[in-house]
Design a protein around this motif. Sequence first.
Motif, PDB file in Angstrom:
ATOM      1  N   ASN A  77      18.084 -13.477   0.613  1.00 52.08           N
ATOM      2  CA  ASN A  77      16.962 -12.730   1.193  1.00 52.08           C
ATOM      3  C   ASN A  77      17.114 -11.229   0.979  1.00 52.08           C
ATOM      4  OD1 ASN A  77      15.761 -15.069   2.100  1.00 52.08           O
ATOM      5  ND2 ASN A  77      15.548 -14.389   4.213  1.00 52.08           N
ATOM      6  N   THR A  78      17.507 -10.839  -0.214  1.00 50.85           N
ATOM      7  CA  THR A  78      17.802  -9.436  -0.481  1.00 50.85           C
ATOM      8  C   THR A  78      17.210  -9.006  -1.819  1.00 50.85           C
ATOM      9  OG1 THR A  78      19.857  -9.600   0.773  1.00 50.85           O
ATOM     10  CG2 THR A  78      19.636  -7.718  -0.691  1.00 50.85           C
ATOM     11  N   VAL A  79      16.673  -7.803  -1.822  1.00 47.48           N
ATOM     12  CA  VAL A  79      16.213  -7.180  -3.059  1.00 47.48           C
ATOM     13  C   VAL A  79      17.037  -5.919  -3.276  1.00 47.48           C
ATOM     14  CG1 VAL A  79      14.366  -5.877  -1.918  1.00 47.48           C
ATOM     15  CG2 VAL A  79      14.209  -6.388  -4.356  1.00 47.48           C
ATOM     16  N   TYR A  80      17.307  -5.619  -4.534  1.00 43.06           N
ATOM     17  CA  TYR A  80      18.178  -4.499  -4.879  1.00 43.06           C
ATOM     18  C   TYR A  80      17.448  -3.512  -5.774  1.00 43.06           C
ATOM     19  CZ  TYR A  80      21.636  -8.004  -3.502  1.00 43.06           C
ATOM     20  OH  TYR A  80      22.351  -8.968  -2.823  1.00 43.06           O
ATOM     21  N   LEU A  81      17.918  -2.291  -5.747  1.00 42.34           N
ATOM     22  CA  LEU A  81      17.468  -1.282  -6.688  1.00 42.34           C
ATOM     23  C   LEU A  81      18.712  -0.574  -7.216  1.00 42.34           C
ATOM     24  CD1 LEU A  81      14.929   0.012  -7.966  1.00 42.34           C
ATOM     25  CD2 LEU A  81      15.165   1.841  -6.268  1.00 42.34           C
ATOM     26  N   GLN A  82      19.067  -0.898  -8.446  1.00 44.60           N
ATOM     27  CA  GLN A  82      20.200  -0.245  -9.097  1.00 44.60           C
ATOM     28  C   GLN A  82      19.694   1.016  -9.777  1.00 44.60           C
ATOM     29  OE1 GLN A  82      23.563  -1.182  -9.127  1.00 44.60           O
ATOM     30  NE2 GLN A  82      23.872   0.810 -10.110  1.00 44.60           N
ATOM     31  N   MET A  83      20.252   2.148  -9.400  1.00 48.33           N
ATOM     32  CA  MET A  83      19.789   3.436  -9.919  1.00 48.33           C
ATOM     33  C   MET A  83      20.903   4.084 -10.724  1.00 48.33           C
ATOM     34  SD  MET A  83      17.707   4.816  -6.572  1.00 48.33           S
ATOM     35  CE  MET A  83      19.183   5.028  -5.593  1.00 48.33           C
ATOM     36  N   GLU A  84      20.596   4.360 -11.984  1.00 46.07           N
ATOM     37  CA  GLU A  84      21.559   4.975 -12.893  1.00 46.07           C
ATOM     38  C   GLU A  84      21.016   6.325 -13.355  1.00 46.07           C
ATOM     39  OE1 GLU A  84      24.392   3.473 -13.508  1.00 46.07           O
ATOM     40  OE2 GLU A  84      24.003   1.387 -12.921  1.00 46.07           O
ATOM     41  N   SER A  85      21.929   7.145 -13.860  1.00 49.55           N
ATOM     42  CA  SER A  85      21.533   8.445 -14.435  1.00 49.55           C
ATOM     43  C   SER A  85      20.613   9.215 -13.496  1.00 49.55           C
ATOM     44  CB  SER A  85      20.839   8.239 -15.788  1.00 49.55           C
ATOM     45  OG  SER A  85      21.671   7.547 -16.674  1.00 49.55           O
ATOM     46  N   LEU A  86      21.028   9.303 -12.265  1.00 46.04           N
ATOM     47  CA  LEU A  86      20.176   9.922 -11.254  1.00 46.04           C
ATOM     48  C   LEU A  86      19.947  11.396 -11.537  1.00 46.04           C
ATOM     49  CD1 LEU A  86      21.574   8.022  -8.190  1.00 46.04           C
ATOM     50  CD2 LEU A  86      19.155   8.154  -8.812  1.00 46.04           C
ATOM     51  N   LYS A  87      18.744  11.832 -11.208  1.00 41.48           N
ATOM     52  CA  LYS A  87      18.322  13.203 -11.432  1.00 41.48           C
ATOM     53  C   LYS A  87      18.010  13.865 -10.090  1.00 41.48           C
ATOM     54  CE  LYS A  87      16.023  11.816 -15.733  1.00 41.48           C
ATOM     55  NZ  LYS A  87      14.739  11.825 -16.486  1.00 41.48           N
ATOM     56  N   LEU A  88      17.974  15.181 -10.106  1.00 42.34           N
ATOM     57  CA  LEU A  88      17.657  15.918  -8.883  1.00 42.34           C
ATOM     58  C   LEU A  88      16.316  15.457  -8.298  1.00 42.34           C
ATOM     59  CD1 LEU A  88      18.669  19.532  -9.979  1.00 42.34           C
ATOM     60  CD2 LEU A  88      19.983  17.957  -8.560  1.00 42.34           C
ATOM     61  N   GLU A  89      15.371  15.184  -9.186  1.00 42.73           N
ATOM     62  CA  GLU A  89      14.037  14.804  -8.732  1.00 42.73           C
ATOM     63  C   GLU A  89      13.959  13.388  -8.177  1.00 42.73           C
ATOM     64  OE1 GLU A  89      14.914  16.040 -11.697  1.00 42.73           O
ATOM     65  OE2 GLU A  89      13.791  15.107 -13.351  1.00 42.73           O
ATOM     66  N   ASP A  90      15.051  12.647  -8.216  1.00 39.77           N
ATOM     67  CA  ASP A  90      15.078  11.329  -7.583  1.00 39.77           C
ATOM     68  C   ASP A  90      15.362  11.428  -6.089  1.00 39.77           C
ATOM     69  OD1 ASP A  90      16.735  10.101 -10.508  1.00 39.77           O
ATOM     70  OD2 ASP A  90      14.629   9.801  -9.951  1.00 39.77           O
ATOM     71  N   THR A  91      15.674  12.616  -5.614  1.00 37.81           N
ATOM     72  CA  THR A  91      15.926  12.814  -4.191  1.00 37.81           C
ATOM     73  C   THR A  91      14.694  12.470  -3.370  1.00 37.81           C
ATOM     74  OG1 THR A  91      17.582  14.536  -4.568  1.00 37.81           O
ATOM     75  CG2 THR A  91      16.477  14.532  -2.425  1.00 37.81           C
ATOM     76  N   ALA A  92      14.868  11.565  -2.419  1.00 35.70           N
ATOM     77  CA  ALA A  92      13.747  11.103  -1.593  1.00 35.70           C
ATOM     78  C   ALA A  92      14.257  10.093  -0.578  1.00 35.70           C
ATOM     79  CB  ALA A  92      12.666  10.448  -2.460  1.00 35.70           C
ATOM     80  N   VAL A  93      13.391   9.746   0.338  1.00 34.03           N
ATOM     81  CA  VAL A  93      13.629   8.576   1.188  1.00 34.03           C
ATOM     82  C   VAL A  93      13.055   7.376   0.447  1.00 34.03           C
ATOM     83  CG1 VAL A  93      13.187   7.449   3.390  1.00 34.03           C
ATOM     84  CG2 VAL A  93      13.544   9.926   3.298  1.00 34.03           C
ATOM     85  N   TYR A  94      13.861   6.347   0.287  1.00 36.04           N
ATOM     86  CA  TYR A  94      13.453   5.158  -0.442  1.00 36.04           C
ATOM     87  C   TYR A  94      13.127   4.048   0.547  1.00 36.04           C
ATOM     88  CZ  TYR A  94      14.702   7.157  -4.923  1.00 36.04           C
ATOM     89  OH  TYR A  94      14.732   7.937  -6.045  1.00 36.04           O
ATOM     90  N   TYR A  95      11.961   3.445   0.335  1.00 35.48           N
ATOM     91  CA  TYR A  95      11.474   2.399   1.216  1.00 35.48           C
ATOM     92  C   TYR A  95      11.333   1.079   0.457  1.00 35.48           C
ATOM     93  CZ  TYR A  95      10.043   6.266   4.258  1.00 35.48           C
ATOM     94  OH  TYR A  95      10.009   7.379   5.058  1.00 35.48           O
ATOM     95  N   CYS A  96      11.688   0.032   1.144  1.00 36.34           N
ATOM     96  CA  CYS A  96      11.479  -1.319   0.653  1.00 36.34           C
ATOM     97  C   CYS A  96      10.193  -1.850   1.285  1.00 36.34           C
ATOM     98  CB  CYS A  96      12.677  -2.169   1.070  1.00 36.34           C
ATOM     99  SG  CYS A  96      12.541  -3.914   0.758  1.00 36.34           S
ATOM    100  N   ALA A  97       9.437  -2.633   0.527  1.00 38.90           N
ATOM    101  CA  ALA A  97       8.182  -3.162   1.046  1.00 38.90           C
ATOM    102  C   ALA A  97       7.949  -4.573   0.528  1.00 38.90           C
ATOM    103  CB  ALA A  97       7.015  -2.258   0.637  1.00 38.90           C
TER     104      ALA A  97
END
Length: 124
Positions: A77-97
């Motif tokens: 019952n889990t969803v994932y978000l693998q984030m690579e090569s992160l950039k400054l502009e990726d800064t945010a609150v991340y929401y699952c829906a």
Amino acid sequence: QLPLVESGGGLVQPGGSLRLSCAASGRAFSTSTMGWFRQAPGKEREFVAAVSWSGGVRDYADAVKGRFTISRDNAKNTVYLQMESLKLEDTAVYYCAARQAVVPVRTAAAYGNWGQGTQVTVSS
């Protein structure tokens, strides 16, 4: 209703990686399309990625394509978000829906269940 709880956010340097998780409670998860959205300060919430209930269809925003990967484990019952090569502009609150539908879409209003969000900060 499908309660959702995100985790895995944090502070990372540019070029680094993070994996976000979203745990769902309830049997409806396996028949739900799942999405990740993000909202930076002063900006509107924007689509990041979505995956169909089977995992067979995935969609990504152009800004993250090739760097982020969405996946799901229906047994957990889990969803994932693998984030690579992160950039400054990726800064945010991340929401699952979640939405009870077959096709993943990019419109936030189409999702009826939301988590509380997890902060991702990319900074040197």
